[in-house]
Design an enzyme around this catalytic site. Structure first.
Site, PDB file in Angstrom:
ATOM      1  N   SER A 145      -5.576   5.193   5.314  1.00  0.00           N
ATOM      2  CA  SER A 145      -4.509   4.498   5.988  1.00  0.00           C
ATOM      3  C   SER A 145      -4.866   4.517   7.153  1.00  0.00           C
ATOM      4  CB  SER A 145      -3.212   4.957   5.406  1.00  0.00           C
ATOM      5  OG  SER A 145      -2.195   4.470   6.342  1.00  0.00           O
TER       6      SER A 145
ATOM      7  N   CYS B  79       4.709  -1.977   8.463  1.00  0.00           N
ATOM      8  CA  CYS B  79       5.021  -0.858   9.116  1.00  0.00           C
ATOM      9  C   CYS B  79       4.907  -0.873  10.866  1.00  0.00           C
ATOM     10  CB  CYS B  79       3.898   0.468   8.384  1.00  0.00           C
ATOM     11  SG  CYS B  79       4.412   0.368   6.860  1.00  0.00           S
TER      12      CYS B  79
ATOM     13  N   CYS C 244       0.626  -8.062   4.936  1.00  0.00           N
ATOM     14  CA  CYS C 244       0.152  -6.755   4.779  1.00  0.00           C
ATOM     15  C   CYS C 244      -1.223  -6.397   4.398  1.00  0.00           C
ATOM     16  CB  CYS C 244       1.242  -6.117   3.375  1.00  0.00           C
ATOM     17  SG  CYS C 244       2.861  -5.768   4.123  1.00  0.00           S
TER      18      CYS C 244
ATOM     19  N   GLU D  40      -6.789   4.638  -0.636  1.00  0.00           N
ATOM     20  CA  GLU D  40      -6.522   5.743   0.698  1.00  0.00           C
ATOM     21  C   GLU D  40      -5.840   6.796   0.575  1.00  0.00           C
ATOM     22  OE1 GLU D  40      -3.837   3.026   2.584  1.00  0.00           O
ATOM     23  OE2 GLU D  40      -5.417   1.536   3.357  1.00  0.00           O
TER      24      GLU D  40
ATOM     25  N   ASP E 191       0.680  -1.194  -0.106  1.00  0.00           N
ATOM     26  CA  ASP E 191      -0.008  -0.090  -0.106  1.00  0.00           C
ATOM     27  C   ASP E 191       0.827   1.160  -0.125  1.00  0.00           C
ATOM     28  OD1 ASP E 191      -2.199  -1.574   0.143  1.00  0.00           O
ATOM     29  OD2 ASP E 191      -3.179  -0.586   1.554  1.00  0.00           O
TER      30      ASP E 191
END
Length: 558
Positions: free
Chosen positions: A466, A192, A119, A440, A78
């Site tokens: 997001s 992340c 993810c 997003e 993403d």
């Protein structure tokens, strides 16, 4: 065993010949066949270690008495897709993941599945497939990335790269620091570092019981994650022998527990879309109102980035999801898990957790959960906000609409300094159908935050955000603009009221005025007229129902 359809009987001689061609031995042919759905990719940081993870899952399957077969599943990053047309593919890829697993597992009659993921859209897509196929399955998530470093400061991807762009534009940081941040923000493999969509879904997968205890927060670089992979390979063979299937695990109480954990942790708003979609495949009745009801009665016990200052590594050292379950155990329903232990047994076994990271039920960060569902004249079917990432001072917001028919228009205006305090940025025609793909809006929201406007500017959209978004940002507005929802009728200067505590989002226009504008509104032609996204835009449903591909829509000619 399901695999007997391709290996038992005289008539299956040609099938066995092909299996022998792959290297299966005559002794192994009678073992349970386990598909390992791997979303390995060299371009997705959260997935680059999956070749190693595949080896440990294979070892576990063999140790458990099964025979493993690895097959590939598409994956999209993403972050790399953000802020351009590539993001149109992100949410639609969830359906591709589910359909791919269904197709491969169905065609080859696997007895069970290990779903290797990490993810944003891959994890929910795999859970959708597991629920749809309803054959024994277990999920292995690769885990979060370590925090980055700038001198002695810890860094996370979204705040220290996306938001850094806005800080640089405003002259808050130097070019030298910006360049250092882009090198140091993501120091290695993993998802992340904050509670963005990938890590939220990993945590909820564990809370639902579809992965082993500790899987949700174990770091991607850790040997603990290798052990979880090995044990998951062993465990899936046990699930096959006991014929324990995903719908035995993903029952109504499991979804309620997942929502409670989501609220307690202040997770990504994308989880609303994903849990609704997974529940549909699992034949569990779930609605937006369930999220709001649970959210009002579940305090926020964890505060990770983007809304807080802790990282996923802090949650791991504090005890992970088992510790969160321990704190919440008196407010959870018992339900089975793929580990063989019921969820409350897992919660009760915890003997320690860090109370600086995981607060007690009676001493929470906030009295309500991280996500709120809003309704009103702008969102008759609902809208979603990550209230845990909104400052109390702007939970009630009134401002003038600045209307943009797409993300690029809005970003251009933000970069040119055309957005003022008390503006409400409206980004429309970015919904599931209109985008298509419900992009997003991290680029505009992160830039606004980096420019220091996140407490003085609101943003609303029929797209989504997001997990890294913070500030008064309202997404999933339904019906979307492409369906003629009220957001399509807004004009520059309209006054918009957002009241998160009251769960309201309205435009200060009379019903008659809205009806007048509705008569003048003209349907916008599809932006994409060929390929997968064109088919997706025809079949996808409302965000309020999970943005699910609905085959019954073919009959409507939409």
């Amino acid at each position: 065993m399901r695999s007997e359809n391709i290996k038992k009987g005289i008539e299956k001689t040609p099938h066995r010949a092909l299996l022998y061609a792959t290297g299966v031995s005559s002794r192994a042919i009678d073992k349970p066949f386990v598909g390992i759905a791997s979303s390995f990719s060299d371009i997705v940081p959260g997935h680059i270690t999956m070749r190693d993870m595949e080896r440990f899952i294979e070892r576990g399957v063999e140790a458990g008495g099964g025979y493993p077969f690895v097959f590939g599943i598409p994956s999209i990053c993403d972050g790399l897709a953000m802020g351009h047309s590539g993001m149109k593919y992100s949410l639609p890829s969830r359906e591709l993941v589910a359909d791919s697993i269904e197709s491969v597992a169905g065609a080859h009659c696997f007895d069970g599945l290990v779903l290797l993921t990490n993810c944003d859209k891959i994890t929910p897509g795999m859970l959708m497939a597991a629920a749809r196929l309803n054959i024994p399955a277990i999920v292995v998530t690769v885990g979060p990335m370590l925090s980055g470093r700038y001198r002695m400061d810890r860094l996370s991807y979204v705040r220290d790269s996306f938001e850094a762009v806005g800080e640089f534009i405003k002259g808050k940081i130097s070019k030298e620091k910006l360049c250092s941040l882009e090198i140091e923000a993501c120091p290695g493999p993993g998802s992340c570092q904050g509670l963005y969509t990938a890590n939220t879904m990993a945590c909820l997968t564990e809370a639902m019981g579809m992965s082993l205890p500790g899987a949700g927060s174990a770091l991607a670089i850790s040997s603990k994650k290798r052990r979880i992979a090995y044990e998951s390979g062993e465990k899936v063979v046990e699930l096959i022998k006991n014929n324990t299937c995903p719908r035995d695990i993903m029952v109504r109480s499991a979804f309620e527990n997942a929502i409670k954990v989501d609220m307690a942790m202040g997770g990504s708003t994308n989880t609303v879309l994903h849990l609704l979609a997974i529940a549909r495949e699992a034949k569990v009745n779930l609605s937006l109102r369930d999220f709001d009801e649970i959210g009002r009665n579940t305090p926020q016990l964890v505060s990770l980035r983007p809304g807080g200052e802790h990282f996923m590594e802090d949650l791991e050292w504090a005890g992970g999801i088992p510790a969160v379950l321990h704190v919440m155990q008196n407010h959870l329903s018992d339900s089975p898990t793929a580990s063989g232990q019921n969820i409350l047994r897992i919660a009760k076994k915890v003997s320690w957790h860090n109370e600086d990271v995981i607060k007690s039920w009676d001493n929470p960060y906030k009295k309500e959960g991280g996500i709120a569902i809003l309704y009103g004249s702008l969102a008759p079917e609902g809208a979603v906000v990550k209230q845990s990432a909104v400052a109390d001072s702007v939970k009630r917001f009134r401002g003038k609409a600045r209307v943009f028919n797409g993300e690029e228009e809005a970003v251009k205006a933000i970069f040119e300094g055309k957005i003022q305090k008390e503006d409400v940025i409206v980004i429309r025609y970015e919904g599931p159908r209109g985008g298509p793909g419900m992009r997003e809006m991290l680029s505009p929201t992160a830039t606004v935050a980096g420019m220091g406007l996140s407490d003085s500017v609101a943003l609303i959209t029929d797209g989504r955000f997001s997990g890294g978004t913070r500030g008064p940002c309202i997404g999933h507005i339904s019906p979307e603009a492409a369906a003629g929802g009220p957001i399509a009728l807004l004009e520059d200067g309209d006054i918009i009221q957002i009241d998160i505590p009251a769960r309201k989002i309205d435009v200060e226009l009379s019903t008659s005025k809205l009806e007048e504008r509705k008569k003048r509104w003209q349907k916008v032609s599809p932006r994409i007229k060929e390929g997968y996204l064109a088919r997706y835009s025809i079949l996808v449903g409302s965000a309020s129902e999970g943005a699910i591909m609905q085959t019954n829509l073919i009959k409507t000619g939409r």
